[in-house]
Design an enzyme around this catalytic site. Structure first.
Site, PDB file in Angstrom:
ATOM      1  N   TYR A  18       0.831  -1.196   0.000  1.00  0.00           N
ATOM      2  CA  TYR A  18       0.000   0.000   0.000  1.00  0.00           C
ATOM      3  C   TYR A  18       0.865   1.244   0.000  1.00  0.00           C
ATOM      4  O   TYR A  18       1.901   1.307   0.650  1.00  0.00           O
ATOM      5  CB  TYR A  18      -0.827   0.063   1.290  1.00  0.00           C
ATOM      6  CG  TYR A  18      -1.917  -0.941   1.400  1.00  0.00           C
ATOM      7  CD1 TYR A  18      -2.890  -1.048   0.415  1.00  0.00           C
ATOM      8  CD2 TYR A  18      -1.995  -1.774   2.503  1.00  0.00           C
ATOM      9  CE1 TYR A  18      -3.919  -1.960   0.542  1.00  0.00           C
ATOM     10  CE2 TYR A  18      -3.016  -2.689   2.636  1.00  0.00           C
ATOM     11  CZ  TYR A  18      -3.976  -2.775   1.652  1.00  0.00           C
ATOM     12  OH  TYR A  18      -4.984  -3.671   1.789  1.00  0.00           O
ATOM     13  N   HIS A  60     -13.119   2.457   5.733  1.00  0.00           N
ATOM     14  CA  HIS A  60     -11.893   1.717   5.442  1.00  0.00           C
ATOM     15  C   HIS A  60     -11.475   0.793   6.588  1.00  0.00           C
ATOM     16  O   HIS A  60     -10.426   0.146   6.506  1.00  0.00           O
ATOM     17  CB  HIS A  60     -10.740   2.679   5.147  1.00  0.00           C
ATOM     18  CG  HIS A  60     -10.820   3.318   3.788  1.00  0.00           C
ATOM     19  ND1 HIS A  60     -11.009   4.658   3.608  1.00  0.00           N
ATOM     20  CD2 HIS A  60     -10.746   2.782   2.551  1.00  0.00           C
ATOM     21  CE1 HIS A  60     -11.044   4.929   2.308  1.00  0.00           C
ATOM     22  NE2 HIS A  60     -10.893   3.815   1.643  1.00  0.00           N
ATOM     23  N   ARG A 100      -5.659   7.341  -8.714  1.00  0.00           N
ATOM     24  CA  ARG A 100      -4.765   6.266  -8.309  1.00  0.00           C
ATOM     25  C   ARG A 100      -5.348   4.965  -8.827  1.00  0.00           C
ATOM     26  O   ARG A 100      -6.507   4.914  -9.256  1.00  0.00           O
ATOM     27  CB  ARG A 100      -4.608   6.195  -6.788  1.00  0.00           C
ATOM     28  CG  ARG A 100      -5.886   5.769  -6.082  1.00  0.00           C
ATOM     29  CD  ARG A 100      -5.718   5.770  -4.567  1.00  0.00           C
ATOM     30  NE  ARG A 100      -4.905   4.656  -4.103  1.00  0.00           N
ATOM     31  CZ  ARG A 100      -5.393   3.515  -3.599  1.00  0.00           C
ATOM     32  NH1 ARG A 100      -6.698   3.332  -3.510  1.00  0.00           N
ATOM     33  NH2 ARG A 100      -4.594   2.558  -3.176  1.00  0.00           N
ATOM     34  N   ASN A 137      -6.077   0.834  -7.885  1.00  0.00           N
ATOM     35  CA  ASN A 137      -6.145  -0.194  -6.858  1.00  0.00           C
ATOM     36  C   ASN A 137      -6.474  -1.495  -7.583  1.00  0.00           C
ATOM     37  O   ASN A 137      -6.856  -1.479  -8.757  1.00  0.00           O
ATOM     38  CB  ASN A 137      -7.218   0.162  -5.832  1.00  0.00           C
ATOM     39  CG  ASN A 137      -7.096  -0.666  -4.570  1.00  0.00           C
ATOM     40  OD1 ASN A 137      -6.071  -1.321  -4.322  1.00  0.00           O
ATOM     41  ND2 ASN A 137      -8.139  -0.667  -3.770  1.00  0.00           N
ATOM     42  N   GLU A 172      -9.041  -1.105 -10.337  1.00  0.00           N
ATOM     43  CA  GLU A 172      -9.895   0.069 -10.169  1.00  0.00           C
ATOM     44  C   GLU A 172      -9.095   1.319 -10.509  1.00  0.00           C
ATOM     45  O   GLU A 172      -8.046   1.567  -9.891  1.00  0.00           O
ATOM     46  CB  GLU A 172     -10.354   0.186  -8.713  1.00  0.00           C
ATOM     47  CG  GLU A 172     -11.285  -0.918  -8.273  1.00  0.00           C
ATOM     48  CD  GLU A 172     -11.648  -0.828  -6.799  1.00  0.00           C
ATOM     49  OE1 GLU A 172     -12.514  -1.595  -6.368  1.00  0.00           O
ATOM     50  OE2 GLU A 172     -11.037  -0.007  -6.062  1.00  0.00           O
ATOM     51  N   TYR A 189      -6.992 -10.718   2.444  1.00  0.00           N
ATOM     52  CA  TYR A 189      -7.973  -9.634   2.335  1.00  0.00           C
ATOM     53  C   TYR A 189      -8.517  -9.545   0.914  1.00  0.00           C
ATOM     54  O   TYR A 189      -9.703  -9.321   0.697  1.00  0.00           O
ATOM     55  CB  TYR A 189      -7.325  -8.309   2.741  1.00  0.00           C
ATOM     56  CG  TYR A 189      -8.215  -7.118   2.513  1.00  0.00           C
ATOM     57  CD1 TYR A 189      -9.384  -6.954   3.251  1.00  0.00           C
ATOM     58  CD2 TYR A 189      -7.899  -6.155   1.552  1.00  0.00           C
ATOM     59  CE1 TYR A 189     -10.211  -5.868   3.035  1.00  0.00           C
ATOM     60  CE2 TYR A 189      -8.724  -5.070   1.331  1.00  0.00           C
ATOM     61  CZ  TYR A 189      -9.876  -4.929   2.074  1.00  0.00           C
ATOM     62  OH  TYR A 189     -10.690  -3.848   1.848  1.00  0.00           O
ATOM     63  N   LYS A 190      -7.651  -9.721  -0.065  1.00  0.00           N
ATOM     64  CA  LYS A 190      -8.090  -9.633  -1.459  1.00  0.00           C
ATOM     65  C   LYS A 190      -8.765 -10.927  -1.926  1.00  0.00           C
ATOM     66  O   LYS A 190      -9.212 -11.016  -3.073  1.00  0.00           O
ATOM     67  CB  LYS A 190      -6.912  -9.253  -2.357  1.00  0.00           C
ATOM     68  CG  LYS A 190      -6.479  -7.796  -2.136  1.00  0.00           C
ATOM     69  CD  LYS A 190      -5.266  -7.418  -2.939  1.00  0.00           C
ATOM     70  CE  LYS A 190      -4.776  -5.983  -2.621  1.00  0.00           C
ATOM     71  NZ  LYS A 190      -5.661  -4.922  -3.127  1.00  0.00           N
TER      72      LYS A 190
END
Lengths: 355, 198
Positions: free
Chosen positions: A37, A193, A223, A225, A265, A316-317
Site C-alpha cells: 500500500y 476503510h 490512483r 487499486n 480500479e 484480504y483480497k
C-alpha cells in the site's frame, strides 16, 4: 475514433472479452515487481493517447454492456444506489461534471445543449435524448446522481466534507470489490476503510485523507487499486457473496488462464463546485490472466507480485486459497529477466519471453 | 461481572466510555438490563430533578432502585421497539442543552443513539457505557434482516437462515454489526459456534 461496443455479459455465460486494443490499454496496476500500500496519488490531467488516463471519464468498448449489467443489478437490489437527503445538490454537481466532460471529450457520442436551466442531453450509445430543467428533480426519471450514473461506467461514491473528514453519504455501487454501500453509507473515511488490513498502521489513511480534503475544483487526482476475481463478474458484492463465492472454487490448472481475472480500479477524485462534496468514481477494468500474458513485461511482473504479496493482503483480497495455483500458472511467464519501470506495456522495448 | 473490557478492534467499531454527570437543561437516560447499574452510579439528586429515565429490564431486577432515584419521569417497558415511540417523542420535544446518557447492551445503545442522531444530536455529544451482555445486533448483509442479541460466532440469520460470521465492521446508521455468509466457498463447512469473545 469511433468505439465498437461489445455485446457481452458479466454473469451467467460470461461472454465478456477484451479486444486487442483493450488489452494494450489495460491499466496494469504494478509499477514495479512488488506491491505494498502507498498513497499513490497523482494529478488526473490526461495521459498517453488512447490510455485510460486520457479522458476525464474513460468510455470504452464495454460501455453499453456494463450499463445493461448495472440496470440488472439495480432491478434486483435498489439499495445499491442511495443518497442521503442532504446530498441532492452534490448529485446535480455530478450530473453536470459527467455531462460536460463526456460531451467535450467524446463529441461523437454525447451532446449537451444548455439554454439557461433547460438542458438537452443526448447519449447516442444508449439511445437517450432527454430534455430537463437543471436543479429540478421532477424533470428527470431518477434523482440526478442515479440518472447520470446509470449512464457512466464504474461505481461512484459521493463524499460530503465536514468536520475535517469525508463522509460516504451517497453512491451508486454495482461493480464493487466486496463492500456494501448500504452498510457503509453515512460512515466517515476511517470507518468505511476499517476492514482494510495493514494500511491504518502504516498511516496510509491519515495521509490520504489530508490529500483528499485539499483537492480543488478543476484539479482532480487519481490512483489505481486492484484485486482478483474469478470469472469476469462485475457485481462482486457482499450482498451476493453467498451466490458468487463458490465460483472461486471452480479454478483448475486448465481453465485458470481464461477464468482468473486481474481486477483493477481506476479511482479518480473530483471536487464538486456547488456542494463542495468530493466525487470518487471507482472504475473497474477486468483482464484475464491469459490476455495479460500476451504482454511479456506484465507476465514477468504479475508472477513476482503475486508470489511476494504478504499473506494478510492475499487473504484480504480473497485469493489466498488460489494463490498456489496462480503461481503454477504465472511462473511459466517469468523467465527471470528484469522489467522496465512503470505500468506501461513497453511492447516495443521489452524482450519477448525466453523459452 | 457486568463490565467487560473489549479487545482492540477496527476503526468502525464503537468505543464505549463511563457515564459522567454533565451540566444540562434536561437529562435523558436510556438503559437496558445491567445498564441500570451505570445509571445508579451517575445519578445525582440535581440531575434527577430534570431527568427522564427509560429502562428496559430484560429480566433484571433494578426497577425499584431506579425509581428510588426519583427522576422527574420514569418509564419501564418490555423492549426497545415498545419504548421507541416514547423515545422519539421525547427527542422531538427536546430543547437545547439536553444531555443524553445510554447504558447497557450494544444493541440498545446503538438504536437509541440512532434515534438521537436523527433528532439532530451529534453522536460525539452522546455518552455511552457498556454493561451486561456482550451480545450483538447483527445485520445479514445478504437479506438485510436484523438478528438481535447474537451471542455466538457463527450464527444462523433469523430471517434467511444463512450461516453468518460476526464481523467487527459496524454501521451507526443501522446500529448493527455486519454478518457475512461463512460457508459460501465451501457449503456446509460451518465451524462450531463459539462465544463472540472466546
Amino acid at each position: 475514433m469511433t468505439i465498437q461496443f461489445n455485446d457481452e455479459s458479466f454473469r451467467d455465460d460470461y461472454s465478456f472479452y477484451n479486444s486487442e486494443r483493450a488489452i494494450k490499454r489495460f491499466p496494469f496496476p504494478f509499477h514495479e515487481d512488488s506491491y505494498m500500500y502507498s498513497v499513490n496519488m497523482e494529478q488526473h490531467r490526461g495521459g498517453p493517447k488512447d490510455s485510460v488516463y486520457e479522458k476525464r471519464f474513460d468510455v470504452d468498448e464495454h460501455y453499453v454492456s456494463e450499463m445493461r449489467d448495472r440496470a440488472l443489478v439495480l432491478a434486483d437490489d435498489p439499495l445499491r444506489c442511495q443518497s442521503l437527503p442532504h446530498m441532492t445538490l452534490a448529485g446535480w454537481d455530478l450530473l453536470e461534471l459527467i455531462m460536460v466532460s463526456k460531451s467535450e471529450d467524446y463529441p461523437d457520442l454525447f451532446e449537451l445543449h444548455r439554454d439557461g436551466n433547460t438542458w438537452r442531453w443526448i447519449n447516442k450509445p444508449l439511445g437517450i435524448d432527454d430534455t430537463f430543467t437543471f436543479l429540478d428533480e421532477a424533470t428527470l426519471p431518477y434523482g440526478p446522481m442515479e440518472y447520470i450514473t446509470r449512464q457512466a461506467q464504474g461505481d461512484f461514491a459521493v463524499l460530503d466534507q465536514r468536520d475535517d473528514n469525508l463522509w460516504m453519504d451517497a453512491g451508486m455501487v454495482t461493480t464493487q470489490a466486496d463492500w456494501s454501500l448500504d452498510f457503509d453509507i453515512g460512515m466517515n473515511f476511517f470507518e468505511w476503510h476499517a476492514p482494510v488490513p495493514l494500511a491504518h498502521e502504516k498511516g496510509i489513511f491519515v495521509r490520504a485523507l489530508k490529500f483528499l480534503l485539499n483537492i480543488q475544483q478543476g484539479a482532480p487526482a487519481r490512483r489505481l487499486n486492484w484485486t482478483m476475481t474469478v470469472n469476469p463478474l462485475l457485481d462482486t458484492s457482499p450482498e451476493n457473496y453467498h451466490k458468487w463465492g463458490i465460483q472461486k472454487t471452480t479454478l483448475t490448472p486448465e481453465n485458470i488462464g481464461a477464468k482468473q481475472h486481474l481486477r483493477v480500479e481506476l479511482q479518480t477524485f473530483f471536487r464538486l463546485p456547488r456542494s463542495n462534496a468530493l466525487v470518487f468514481p471507482i472504475r473497474c477494468y477486468l483482464c484475464s490472466f491469459q490476455d495479460l500474458m500476451t504482454v511479456p513485461k506484465w507476465g514477468r511482473r504479475l508472477h513476482r507480485v503475486v508470489r511476494d504479496l504478504p499473506v494478510e493482503l492475499a487473504t484480504y483480497k480473497g485469493f489466498i486459497a488460489n494463490r498456489p495455483m496462480m503461481l503454477d500458472y504465472l511462473e511459466n511467464f517469468d523467465d527471470g529477466l528484469p522489467t522496465s519501470p512503470g505500468i506501461w506495456p513497453d511492447l516495443e522495448t521489452e524482450p519477448p519471453l525466453k523459452t | 461481572m457486568t463490565k467487560f473490557t473489549f479487545p482492540e478492534s477496527i476503526k468502525s467499531r464503537p468505543i464505549y466510555g463511563t457515564l459522567e454527570a454533565r451540566e444540562g437543561s434536561a437529562h435523558l437516560l436510556v438503559a437496558d438490563a445491567h445498564g441500570a447499574e451505570a445509571l445508579l452510579e451517575v445519578a445525582t439528586p440535581e440531575m434527577m430533578a430534570k431527568a427522564h429515565i427509560m429502562y428496559i429490564p430484560k429480566g433484571e431486577d433494578f426497577e425499584a432502585k431506579l425509581r428510588a432515584l426519583k427522576p422527574a419521569s420514569f418509564y419501564s417497558g418490555p423492549s426497545y421497539a415498545a419504548a421507541e415511540p416514547r423515545l422519539l417523542k421525547t427527542l422531538e420535544d427536546a430543547r437545547m442543552g439536553l444531555q443524553v446518557y445510554l447504558a447497557g447492551t450494544e444493541g440498545l445503545m446503538g438504536q437509541a443513539m440512532n434515534a438521537a442522531m436523527a433528532a439532530g444530536i451529534p453522536y460525539t455529544a452522546i455518552q455511552t457505557e457498556h454493561r451486561g451482555s456482550v451480545a450483538r445486533r447483527m445485520q445479514c448483509v445478504h437479506c438485510k434482516g436484523i438478528t438481535e442479541d447474537v451471542e455466538t460466532d457463527p450464527f444462523v440469520c433469523s430471517h434467511c437462515g444463512l450461516n453468518l460470521f460476526v464481523r467487527d465492521h459496524y454501521s451507526r446508521r443501522l446500529a448493527a454489526y455486519q454478518g457475512v455468509c461463512i460457508d459460501a466457498e465451501d457449503p456446509g463447512n460451518v465451524p462450531e459456534p463459539k462465544g463472540i469473545y472466546e
